[in-house]
Motif scaffolding. Sequence first.
Motif, PDB file in Angstrom:
ATOM      1  N   ASP A 121       0.812  -1.206   0.000  1.00 20.30           N
ATOM      2  CA  ASP A 121       0.000   0.000   0.000  1.00 20.30           C
ATOM      3  C   ASP A 121       0.851   1.264   0.000  1.00 20.30           C
ATOM      4  O   ASP A 121       0.320   2.358   0.088  1.00 20.30           O
ATOM      5  CB  ASP A 121      -0.931   0.021   1.227  1.00 20.30           C
ATOM      6  N   ASP A 122       2.154   1.111  -0.108  1.00 19.62           N
ATOM      7  CA  ASP A 122       3.064   2.246  -0.058  1.00 19.62           C
ATOM      8  C   ASP A 122       3.364   2.747  -1.467  1.00 19.62           C
ATOM      9  O   ASP A 122       4.092   2.104  -2.218  1.00 19.62           O
ATOM     10  CB  ASP A 122       4.361   1.825   0.643  1.00 19.62           C
ATOM     11  N   PRO A 123       2.787   3.908  -1.863  1.00 16.45           N
ATOM     12  CA  PRO A 123       3.033   4.416  -3.216  1.00 16.45           C
ATOM     13  C   PRO A 123       4.500   4.735  -3.474  1.00 16.45           C
ATOM     14  O   PRO A 123       4.976   4.623  -4.594  1.00 16.45           O
ATOM     15  CB  PRO A 123       2.180   5.670  -3.310  1.00 16.45           C
ATOM     16  N   GLU A 124       5.240   5.121  -2.430  1.00 13.79           N
ATOM     17  CA  GLU A 124       6.658   5.414  -2.605  1.00 13.79           C
ATOM     18  C   GLU A 124       7.425   4.151  -3.000  1.00 13.79           C
ATOM     19  O   GLU A 124       8.311   4.192  -3.847  1.00 13.79           O
ATOM     20  CB  GLU A 124       7.250   6.012  -1.320  1.00 13.79           C
ATOM     21  N   ALA A 125       7.069   3.017  -2.402  1.00 13.87           N
ATOM     22  CA  ALA A 125       7.738   1.762  -2.741  1.00 13.87           C
ATOM     23  C   ALA A 125       7.421   1.370  -4.177  1.00 13.87           C
ATOM     24  O   ALA A 125       8.285   0.896  -4.917  1.00 13.87           O
ATOM     25  CB  ALA A 125       7.313   0.655  -1.780  1.00 13.87           C
ATOM     26  N   ALA A 126       6.178   1.590  -4.598  1.00 11.74           N
ATOM     27  CA  ALA A 126       5.798   1.296  -5.980  1.00 11.74           C
ATOM     28  C   ALA A 126       6.579   2.180  -6.937  1.00 11.74           C
ATOM     29  O   ALA A 126       7.065   1.720  -7.978  1.00 11.74           O
ATOM     30  CB  ALA A 126       4.291   1.496  -6.158  1.00 11.74           C
ATOM     31  N   LEU A 127       6.700   3.441  -6.596  1.00 13.56           N
ATOM     32  CA  LEU A 127       7.456   4.372  -7.426  1.00 13.56           C
ATOM     33  C   LEU A 127       8.922   3.950  -7.502  1.00 13.56           C
ATOM     34  O   LEU A 127       9.539   3.970  -8.570  1.00 13.56           O
ATOM     35  CB  LEU A 127       7.334   5.789  -6.878  1.00 13.56           C
ATOM     36  N   ASP A 128       9.486   3.523  -6.373  1.00 14.66           N
ATOM     37  CA  ASP A 128      10.870   3.047  -6.359  1.00 14.66           C
ATOM     38  C   ASP A 128      11.042   1.852  -7.288  1.00 14.66           C
ATOM     39  O   ASP A 128      12.031   1.760  -8.015  1.00 14.66           O
ATOM     40  CB  ASP A 128      11.299   2.660  -4.945  1.00 14.66           C
ATOM     41  N   ARG A 129      10.068   0.932  -7.272  1.00 14.27           N
ATOM     42  CA  ARG A 129      10.161  -0.241  -8.142  1.00 14.27           C
ATOM     43  C   ARG A 129      10.122   0.160  -9.616  1.00 14.27           C
ATOM     44  O   ARG A 129      10.847  -0.372 -10.436  1.00 14.27           O
ATOM     45  CB  ARG A 129       9.046  -1.236  -7.815  1.00 14.27           C
ATOM     46  N   LEU A 131      11.026   3.085 -10.908  1.00 14.38           N
ATOM     47  CA  LEU A 131      12.287   3.746 -11.238  1.00 14.38           C
ATOM     48  C   LEU A 131      13.415   2.737 -11.391  1.00 14.38           C
ATOM     49  O   LEU A 131      14.218   2.830 -12.329  1.00 14.38           O
ATOM     50  CB  LEU A 131      12.640   4.778 -10.171  1.00 14.38           C
ATOM     51  N   LEU A 132      13.462   1.763 -10.494  1.00 15.06           N
ATOM     52  CA  LEU A 132      14.505   0.743 -10.570  1.00 15.06           C
ATOM     53  C   LEU A 132      14.365  -0.073 -11.851  1.00 15.06           C
ATOM     54  O   LEU A 132      15.338  -0.323 -12.558  1.00 15.06           O
ATOM     55  CB  LEU A 132      14.452  -0.172  -9.344  1.00 15.06           C
ATOM     56  N   ARG A 133      13.136  -0.479 -12.175  1.00 12.75           N
ATOM     57  CA  ARG A 133      12.903  -1.258 -13.392  1.00 12.75           C
ATOM     58  C   ARG A 133      13.301  -0.449 -14.631  1.00 12.75           C
ATOM     59  O   ARG A 133      13.916  -0.962 -15.552  1.00 12.75           O
ATOM     60  CB  ARG A 133      11.437  -1.681 -13.475  1.00 12.75           C
ATOM     61  N   THR A 134      12.974   0.843 -14.646  1.00 11.58           N
ATOM     62  CA  THR A 134      13.320   1.708 -15.775  1.00 11.58           C
ATOM     63  C   THR A 134      14.829   1.823 -15.930  1.00 11.58           C
ATOM     64  O   THR A 134      15.358   1.710 -17.034  1.00 11.58           O
ATOM     65  CB  THR A 134      12.703   3.108 -15.580  1.00 11.58           C
ATOM     66  N   GLU A 135      15.531   2.044 -14.830  1.00 10.01           N
ATOM     67  CA  GLU A 135      16.988   2.182 -14.891  1.00 10.01           C
ATOM     68  C   GLU A 135      17.656   0.858 -15.231  1.00 10.01           C
ATOM     69  O   GLU A 135      18.654   0.826 -15.943  1.00 10.01           O
ATOM     70  CB  GLU A 135      17.534   2.744 -13.582  1.00 10.01           C
ATOM     71  N   LEU A 136      17.106  -0.244 -14.742  1.00  7.33           N
ATOM     72  CA  LEU A 136      17.655  -1.559 -15.069  1.00  7.33           C
ATOM     73  C   LEU A 136      17.543  -1.812 -16.573  1.00  7.33           C
ATOM     74  O   LEU A 136      18.477  -2.336 -17.188  1.00  7.33           O
ATOM     75  CB  LEU A 136      16.909  -2.641 -14.279  1.00  7.33           C
ATOM     76  N   GLY A 178      27.153  -2.993 -13.417  1.00 11.00           N
ATOM     77  CA  GLY A 178      25.710  -2.732 -13.445  1.00 11.00           C
ATOM     78  C   GLY A 178      25.237  -2.034 -12.184  1.00 11.00           C
ATOM     79  O   GLY A 178      24.478  -1.058 -12.243  1.00 11.00           O
ATOM     80  N   LEU A 179      25.676  -2.517 -11.037  1.00  8.90           N
ATOM     81  CA  LEU A 179      25.290  -1.878  -9.772  1.00  8.90           C
ATOM     82  C   LEU A 179      25.842  -0.462  -9.685  1.00  8.90           C
ATOM     83  O   LEU A 179      25.169   0.446  -9.191  1.00  8.90           O
ATOM     84  CB  LEU A 179      25.771  -2.720  -8.587  1.00  8.90           C
ATOM     85  N   GLY A 180      27.066  -0.262 -10.182  1.00  6.31           N
ATOM     86  CA  GLY A 180      27.651   1.083 -10.177  1.00  6.31           C
ATOM     87  C   GLY A 180      26.832   2.047 -11.024  1.00  6.31           C
ATOM     88  O   GLY A 180      26.578   3.184 -10.625  1.00  6.31           O
ATOM     89  N   ARG A 181      26.413   1.590 -12.198  1.00  3.74           N
ATOM     90  CA  ARG A 181      25.591   2.453 -13.069  1.00  3.74           C
ATOM     91  C   ARG A 181      24.235   2.738 -12.423  1.00  3.74           C
ATOM     92  O   ARG A 181      23.746   3.866 -12.478  1.00  3.74           O
ATOM     93  CB  ARG A 181      25.393   1.802 -14.430  1.00  3.74           C
ATOM     94  N   LEU A 182      23.613   1.716 -11.862  1.00  2.00           N
ATOM     95  CA  LEU A 182      22.322   1.933 -11.185  1.00  2.00           C
ATOM     96  C   LEU A 182      22.466   2.929 -10.048  1.00  2.00           C
ATOM     97  O   LEU A 182      21.652   3.835  -9.894  1.00  2.00           O
ATOM     98  CB  LEU A 182      21.764   0.613 -10.641  1.00  2.00           C
ATOM     99  N   ARG A 183      23.504   2.749  -9.242  1.00  2.74           N
ATOM    100  CA  ARG A 183      23.744   3.641  -8.116  1.00  2.74           C
ATOM    101  C   ARG A 183      23.910   5.077  -8.600  1.00  2.74           C
ATOM    102  O   ARG A 183      23.333   6.011  -8.052  1.00  2.74           O
ATOM    103  CB  ARG A 183      24.975   3.192  -7.334  1.00  2.74           C
TER     104      ARG A 183
END
Length: 192
Positions: A121-129, A131-136, A178-183
């Motif tokens: 139910d946390d919209p911030e967590a959904a947004l994080d997912r 963003l992470l999927r987009t950057e991945l 990959g982790l460096g670029r994501l970070r």
Amino acid sequence: MTPRPSTCRSAEPADDELARGLAAGDEASLAVAYRRWSALVHTLAWRSLGDAGEAEDVTQQVFLGVWRGRHGYRPERGAIGAWIVGIARHRIADALSARTRRADLVASAGTALPLTGPGRDDPEAALDRVLLRTELARLPAPQQRVLRLTFYEDLTQTQIAERTGLPLGTVKSHTRRGLGRLRGRLGEEGRT
């Protein structure tokens, strides 16, 4: 009874003097402009946004914009108060656009990613997912593949090497890069 000097309006400069002071970089002029127009800017923002916290943020952004853009003010185009209200209207529009973008991202996260677990139910967590999927998805294919196997299938680097046929050192390199670029990319998102 005589008014106290701090409440006496005659001590404050006229608009044209204030504009000259701002253009000259006088911080006291900025303080006067803030006293004179911040309530109006805050009210406009609050009525448009419906949120006192966002209205405060917009008010701060407006006066930061006044300070940074002080050399762009042209008295022949209108009064300084109107110029400040114009800046406020732009900042309010920006805040509304950002709100819409956030809502769209959260909505797409709700349909594209199953929200399971304690943070569903946390919209911030959904947004994080999202963003992470987009950057991945922006990573080179080999790094993407290794990180997806690591995080979505919970494989070790040795297991990834066995499954993909890549040498273990290559898997480790793809993971590190990959982790460096994501970070780096996600760190940039947090600063904007």
